[in-house]
Design a protein around this motif. Structure first.
Motif, PDB file in Angstrom:
ATOM      1  N   UNK A   1      -5.025  23.986 -11.732  1.00 61.02           N
ATOM      2  CA  UNK A   1      -5.144  22.618 -11.212  1.00 61.02           C
ATOM      3  C   UNK A   1      -5.526  22.677  -9.741  1.00 61.02           C
ATOM      4  N   UNK A   2      -6.610  21.963  -9.350  1.00 56.56           N
ATOM      5  CA  UNK A   2      -7.075  22.062  -7.983  1.00 56.56           C
ATOM      6  C   UNK A   2      -6.148  21.307  -7.042  1.00 56.56           C
ATOM      7  N   UNK A   3      -6.095  21.739  -5.749  1.00 59.71           N
ATOM      8  CA  UNK A   3      -5.236  21.059  -4.787  1.00 59.71           C
ATOM      9  C   UNK A   3      -5.654  19.610  -4.585  1.00 59.71           C
ATOM     10  N   UNK A   4      -4.691  18.762  -4.258  1.00 63.92           N
ATOM     11  CA  UNK A   4      -4.930  17.357  -3.971  1.00 63.92           C
ATOM     12  C   UNK A   4      -4.267  17.007  -2.649  1.00 63.92           C
ATOM     13  N   UNK A   5      -4.857  16.063  -1.925  1.00 62.71           N
ATOM     14  CA  UNK A   5      -4.177  15.533  -0.756  1.00 62.71           C
ATOM     15  C   UNK A   5      -2.967  14.727  -1.221  1.00 62.71           C
ATOM     16  N   UNK A   6      -1.846  14.832  -0.512  1.00 62.82           N
ATOM     17  CA  UNK A   6      -0.626  14.150  -0.932  1.00 62.82           C
ATOM     18  C   UNK A   6      -0.680  12.657  -0.656  1.00 62.82           C
ATOM     19  N   UNK A   7      -1.473  12.240   0.338  1.00 64.09           N
ATOM     20  CA  UNK A   7      -1.651  10.832   0.647  1.00 64.09           C
ATOM     21  C   UNK A   7      -3.072  10.657   1.156  1.00 64.09           C
ATOM     22  N   UNK A   8      -3.676   9.497   0.899  1.00 67.32           N
ATOM     23  CA  UNK A   8      -5.065   9.269   1.287  1.00 67.32           C
ATOM     24  C   UNK A   8      -5.127   8.213   2.384  1.00 67.32           C
ATOM     25  N   UNK A   9      -5.876   8.521   3.439  1.00 69.73           N
ATOM     26  CA  UNK A   9      -6.137   7.580   4.528  1.00 69.73           C
ATOM     27  C   UNK A   9      -7.648   7.467   4.679  1.00 69.73           C
ATOM     28  N   UNK A  10      -8.134   6.247   4.654  1.00 69.34           N
ATOM     29  CA  UNK A  10      -9.550   5.955   4.843  1.00 69.34           C
ATOM     30  C   UNK A  10      -9.778   5.702   6.333  1.00 69.34           C
ATOM     31  N   UNK A  11     -10.534   6.581   6.994  1.00 67.85           N
ATOM     32  CA  UNK A  11     -10.685   6.494   8.447  1.00 67.85           C
ATOM     33  C   UNK A  11     -11.785   5.548   8.903  1.00 67.85           C
ATOM     34  N   UNK A  12     -12.497   4.906   7.953  1.00 60.18           N
ATOM     35  CA  UNK A  12     -13.656   4.116   8.374  1.00 60.18           C
ATOM     36  C   UNK A  12     -13.962   3.025   7.353  1.00 60.18           C
ATOM     37  N   UNK A  13     -13.470   1.818   7.610  1.00 59.76           N
ATOM     38  CA  UNK A  13     -13.735   0.679   6.731  1.00 59.76           C
ATOM     39  C   UNK A  13     -13.941  -0.567   7.581  1.00 59.76           C
ATOM     40  N   UNK A  14     -14.760  -1.487   7.064  1.00 59.88           N
ATOM     41  CA  UNK A  14     -15.071  -2.729   7.784  1.00 59.88           C
ATOM     42  C   UNK A  14     -14.601  -3.926   6.957  1.00 59.88           C
ATOM     43  N   UNK A  15     -14.011  -4.914   7.615  1.00 61.14           N
ATOM     44  CA  UNK A  15     -13.646  -6.174   6.959  1.00 61.14           C
ATOM     45  C   UNK A  15     -13.985  -7.321   7.901  1.00 61.14           C
ATOM     46  N   UNK A  16     -14.181  -8.487   7.313  1.00 58.18           N
ATOM     47  CA  UNK A  16     -14.522  -9.659   8.119  1.00 58.18           C
ATOM     48  C   UNK A  16     -14.395 -10.916   7.270  1.00 58.18           C
ATOM     49  N   UNK A  17     -13.994 -12.039   7.866  1.00 56.77           N
ATOM     50  CA  UNK A  17     -13.969 -13.294   7.122  1.00 56.77           C
ATOM     51  C   UNK A  17     -15.339 -13.965   7.060  1.00 56.77           C
ATOM     52  N   UNK A  18     -16.322 -13.443   7.793  1.00 53.91           N
ATOM     53  CA  UNK A  18     -17.617 -14.112   7.862  1.00 53.91           C
ATOM     54  C   UNK A  18     -18.796 -13.206   7.529  1.00 53.91           C
TER      55      UNK A  18
END
Length: 270
Positions: A1-18
């Motif tokens: 079984x290949x190694x897995x990260x124990x927790x995932x953090x997304x370092x680059x995402x964009x959000x906006x209401x407009x």
């Protein structure tokens, strides 16, 4: 079984209401694919960072906010200081250079004084410029994270373009410089048989991923989805899946660094 990260953090995402998508859409994808935290990275030119700050207030540790400021505004330095005091996790800037008298530009000086990491957006040409390397050398106390694998925001297929990317990787000589690792769809064209055989990139990974790992090491890479732009490429879940597959031979510690710990260390634990 290949190694897995124990927790995932997304370092680059964009959000906006407009423009793009609201934060709730990002949350849906994060929950579906097991992403615990995302670094909201403000859109270029959006100087109103209120929505991102509100997202952090509403959802607590699910989000961190990297702000954008008008670097040419007379009060730019003071704005960086104000946003840092209000809880910004970092500031997004374009590559710069020291002023003719050798001093730092106001926004970079303010980031240094506030201890804010810089998420740096630009082309490979801008990152490879000697003047930018000089600025980075003058800022040894702050972390500068080059977005999109140092300007590799589109597939490249010429020796000249690949050589330029290698020039960016030479910045690994500066210990305060890191790279954001994007999804494979940002680096490679989709295979013509992708929909038939389920191998979007023909079972390959981009050589720049391995080269970046060799140059910077696992402690100076961090994965970022580029949501929601990634939705026009391989999609959010696949951006995570195929990035992990491209690093499948790495030990669990390296995966934890790239997919979790580095982003938290830079943007939360500063």
């Amino acid at each position: 079984m290949r190694p897995q990260a124990t927790m995932i953090v997304d370092s680059h995402a964009h959000v906006s209401p407009c423009w793009y998508e609201p934060v709730e859409t990002l949350l849906h994808h994060m929950d579906r694919h097991g992403v615990e935290t995302a670094v909201l990275t403000q859109m270029i030119g959006q100087v109103d960072n209120g929505y991102q700050q509100d997202c952090v207030s509403r959802y607590g540790e699910r989000f961190l906010s990297v702000v954008w400021v008008d670097a040419q505004a007379p009060e730019a330095g003071a704005t960086v200081e104000r946003l840092a005091y209000a809880g910004a996790a970092g500031v997004r800037l374009r590559p710069g250079a020291c002023l003719p008298d050798g001093t730092l530009p106001d926004v970079w000086r303010a980031a240094q004084q506030c201890g804010l990491p810089v998420s740096c957006v630009g082309s490979a040409e801008a990152f490879a410029a000697p003047a930018f390397a000089g600025l980075l050398a003058a800022l040894p106390e702050i972390t500068v994270v080059l977005e999109h694998l140092g300007g590799s925001s589109a597939p490249v297929d010429t020796d000249e373009a690949l050589a330029l990317r290698q020039a960016v990787f030479s910045l690994a000589r500066l210990p305060n410089v890191m790279l954001k690792l994007p999804g494979m769809g940002e680096l490679m064209p989709r295979s013509p048989t992708a929909l038939r055989d389920g191998e979007p990139f023909g079972g390959r990974s981009h050589p720049l991923v391995e080269q970046a790992l060799v140059a910077f090491g696992a402690r100076r890479l961090m994965w970022g989805s580029d949501f929601p732009v990634v939705s026009a490429r391989e999609g959010y879940g696949n951006a995570l899946k195929f990035a992990m597959q491209s690093l499948a031979g790495q030990p669990a510690q390296a995966l934890d660094d790239i997919f979790c710990r580095n982003a938290l260390r830079v943007f939360r634990e500063r």
